[in-house]
Motif scaffolding. Structure first.
Motif, PDB file in Angstrom:
ATOM      1  N   ALA A 251      -2.449   7.510   0.268  1.00 26.92           N
ATOM      2  CA  ALA A 251      -3.141   7.206  -0.986  1.00 26.92           C
ATOM      3  C   ALA A 251      -3.234   8.410  -1.912  1.00 26.92           C
ATOM      4  CB  ALA A 251      -4.543   6.672  -0.688  1.00 26.92           C
TER       5      ALA A 251
ATOM      6  N   TYR B 260       0.045   4.921  -5.612  1.00 22.40           N
ATOM      7  CA  TYR B 260      -0.588   3.611  -5.417  1.00 22.40           C
ATOM      8  C   TYR B 260       0.381   2.521  -5.881  1.00 22.40           C
ATOM      9  CZ  TYR B 260      -1.542   4.119 -10.426  1.00 22.40           C
ATOM     10  OH  TYR B 260      -1.410   4.304 -11.773  1.00 22.40           O
TER      11      TYR B 260
ATOM     12  N   GLU C 269       0.843  -1.189   0.000  1.00 21.02           N
ATOM     13  CA  GLU C 269       0.000   0.000   0.000  1.00 21.02           C
ATOM     14  C   GLU C 269       0.880   1.241   0.000  1.00 21.02           C
ATOM     15  OE1 GLU C 269      -0.617   0.098   4.856  1.00 21.02           O
ATOM     16  OE2 GLU C 269      -2.332  -0.320   3.550  1.00 21.02           O
ATOM     17  N   SER C 270       0.261   2.335  -0.289  1.00 18.95           N
ATOM     18  CA  SER C 270       0.954   3.616  -0.238  1.00 18.95           C
ATOM     19  C   SER C 270       0.846   4.183   1.174  1.00 18.95           C
ATOM     20  CB  SER C 270       0.320   4.585  -1.234  1.00 18.95           C
ATOM     21  OG  SER C 270       0.809   5.900  -1.035  1.00 18.95           O
TER      22      SER C 270
ATOM     23  N   ASN D 216       1.373   9.664  -7.904  1.00 16.73           N
ATOM     24  CA  ASN D 216       0.392  10.573  -8.489  1.00 16.73           C
ATOM     25  C   ASN D 216       1.102  11.855  -8.923  1.00 16.73           C
ATOM     26  OD1 ASN D 216      -1.722   8.799  -8.038  1.00 16.73           O
ATOM     27  ND2 ASN D 216      -2.209   9.660  -6.014  1.00 16.73           N
TER      28      ASN D 216
END
Length: 199
Positions: free
Chosen positions: A142, A146, A138-139, A166
């Motif tokens: 979020a 990701y 997981e990040s 992102n």
């Protein structure tokens, strides 16, 4: 003369001096002829009568070979091989090495251990298959990125985790300090990873 449970003989009787007589021994289903009491193994055999005589047929129970193996010696071991008398009950057992588990025998039987009754030569192969392990990732945030590549994998296969940042962020490292991205992991157990991102 013989053990009636093991077989029968023919040729007994009263005969004249120097008469030739054929004696024979016939085993029952579970036995086989071995020899006569005087050591002769010929059957049937011809006797020349010179005196009163007794011949005993010696039988032995049939034996069969049970061969127990595995589909891959790196995955586990199996026991139970040997030479056994007919109708013997034999215990077969399969033990998996770490990372694998027993699935079935080559005859589709899934009992382990299992007991067989010996009636003929037979081969049994234990089928082992890899365990499946879950790779999660997981990040740390979020909003920053990701992870791709999470899922269930077979033992000793390779899982590839890719951290996707992102817009406006970049990948820094995994929680264990590893900075590879994408990152290849040899699967040996359930594992969890966290990806760190920054601006």
């Amino acid at each position: 003369v013989c053990n009636a449970q093991q077989g029968s003989t023919s040729g007994s009787g009263n005969y004249e001096y120097e008469e030739e007589v054929i004696i024979s021994a016939t085993a029952t289903e579970d036995y086989h002829f071995v020899r006569w009491s005087d050591g002769v193994t010929t059957n049937p055999r011809t006797i020349t009568v010179t005196a009163d005589a007794t011949y005993t047929a010696i039988f032995d129970i049939n034996t069969f070979v049970i061969n127990v193996s595995v589909n891959d010696t790196l995955r586990g071991v199996a026991t139970g091989s040997g030479v056994y008398d007919k109708h013997t009950e034999v215990n077969l057992s399969a033990t998996a090495n770490y990372g694998y588990h027993f699935e079935k025998w080559n005859d589709e039987n899934t009992d382990n251990p299992r007991t067989i009754v010996v009636t003929e030569d037979a081969n049994y192969t234990a089928q082992f298959v890899p365990n499946k392990y879950i790779i999660t990732a997981e990040s740390s945030d979020a909003n920053k990125g990701y992870i791709e590549g999470v899922g269930e994998y077979d033992y000793l296969t390779t899982a590839t985790l890719t951290a996707k940042a992102n817009h406006g962020y970049e990948f820094v490292s995994w929680n264990d300090g590893n900075k590879e991205n994408p990152r290849n992991i040899e699967v040996t157990k359930d594992s969890a990873f966290t990806a760190e991102f920054q601006k």
